[in-house]
Design an enzyme around this catalytic site. Structure first.
Site, PDB file in Angstrom:
ATOM      1  N   PRO A 120      30.393  23.354   6.355  1.00 42.11           N
ATOM      2  CA  PRO A 120      31.443  23.576   5.363  1.00 42.11           C
ATOM      3  C   PRO A 120      31.230  22.868   4.022  1.00 42.11           C
ATOM      4  CG  PRO A 120      32.428  23.318   7.522  1.00 42.11           C
ATOM      5  CD  PRO A 120      30.962  23.007   7.690  1.00 42.11           C
ATOM      6  N   GLY A 149      38.977  25.153   4.563  1.00 42.10           N
ATOM      7  CA  GLY A 149      37.684  24.912   5.200  1.00 42.10           C
ATOM      8  C   GLY A 149      36.676  24.298   4.261  1.00 42.10           C
ATOM      9  N   CYS A 150      35.837  25.128   3.655  1.00 46.76           N
ATOM     10  CA  CYS A 150      34.733  24.615   2.848  1.00 46.76           C
ATOM     11  C   CYS A 150      35.210  23.926   1.578  1.00 46.76           C
ATOM     12  CB  CYS A 150      33.763  25.749   2.514  1.00 46.76           C
ATOM     13  SG  CYS A 150      32.931  26.413   3.989  1.00 46.76           S
ATOM     14  N   VAL A 151      36.341  24.374   1.012  1.00 43.63           N
ATOM     15  CA  VAL A 151      36.874  23.682  -0.160  1.00 43.63           C
ATOM     16  C   VAL A 151      37.323  22.282   0.225  1.00 43.63           C
ATOM     17  CG1 VAL A 151      38.746  23.653  -1.849  1.00 43.63           C
ATOM     18  CG2 VAL A 151      37.509  25.782  -1.397  1.00 43.63           C
ATOM     19  N   SER A 154      34.407  19.953   1.051  1.00 46.07           N
ATOM     20  CA  SER A 154      33.664  19.560  -0.140  1.00 46.07           C
ATOM     21  C   SER A 154      34.457  18.571  -0.986  1.00 46.07           C
ATOM     22  CB  SER A 154      33.318  20.798  -0.972  1.00 46.07           C
ATOM     23  OG  SER A 154      32.515  21.701  -0.231  1.00 46.07           O
TER      24      SER A 154
END
Length: 218
Positions: A120, A149-151, A154
């Site tokens: 992610p 998720g990936c936001v 990060s």
């Protein structure tokens, strides 16, 4: 929700964080597969992609470092991992697959970093942090999907690495609106500043008027 906000405030969460130049822009996983409700998309992702187009133009006009991320697995699945155990369909995202390609509206320009990842976070196991540090970035504007998720992954890593995340609430999207809203709230309380695109660009413009040599997005 009001009572929950009061609890966070009473415990000292959600303190305002100064937006400080220089700026960078990270666009996370706005690829064809996540733009398509029949694949990995849905919810407010199409709207977030549309809202990100003026943001990307502004970043380019001001010469900010711009990085994009996309999920890419090896053609022979040699790099399959725990992420793909939970979401096996991720293994369909290959270097040359349509679904893994960044949407044409946000196609990277020359000089912009494209991070290929299999987890992610756009930071984990990539050169992104070093690339941003080399360019002096302090405040990292964040757009992309999915919010939960990936936001989020990060943003947490960006904060952990010493960047000041600025999440553009109308430039991030999720396939489900409940997780989108909940994660915006949680990131604002713990890890990031959360503003709309126009609010963020207006604040950056105000800072540019006060700080000599700092360019603001038009």
């Amino acid at each position: 929700m009001h009572e929950e906000v009061q609890t966070y405030q009473r415990q000292g969460f959600g303190t305002a964080m100064e937006i400080r130049p220089p700026y960078g822009l990270l666009i996370i996983d706005f690829v064809n597969g996540f733009a398509d409700p029949a694949v990995f998309g849905g919810g407010n992702i199409p709207e977030a992609i549309r809202n990100t187009q003026p943001l990307l133009r502004a970043a380019r006009e001001q010469g900010w470092p711009v990085a994009h991320s996309r999920i890419v697995f090896a053609d022979d699945d040699a790099d399959h991992n725990i992420f793909t155990l939970k979401v096996p369909g991720m293994l369909t995202l290959k270097q040359d697959s349509h679904n893994s390609a960044i949407v044409p509206e946000l196609a990277p320009a020359a000089g912009e970093l494209v991070v290929r990842k299999t987890v992610p976070s756009a930071f984990f196991g990539t050169s992104l942090a070093a690339w941003l540090t080399q360019r002096g970035v302090q405040t990292l504007l964040v757009a992309g999907c999915v919010t939960s998720g990936c936001v989020r992954a990060s943003v947490v890593d960006a904060m952990s690495l010493g960047f000041r995340p600025l999440v553009l609430s109308d430039c991030v999207g999720d396939r489900a609106l409940g997780p989108h809203a909940a994660n915006l709230f949680d990131m604002e309380q713990k890890y990031a500043t959360v503003l709309t695109r126009d609010e963020a660009l207006a604040q950056i413009a105000q800072i540019a008027q006060r700080v000599p040599g700092v360019r603001a997005a038009a």
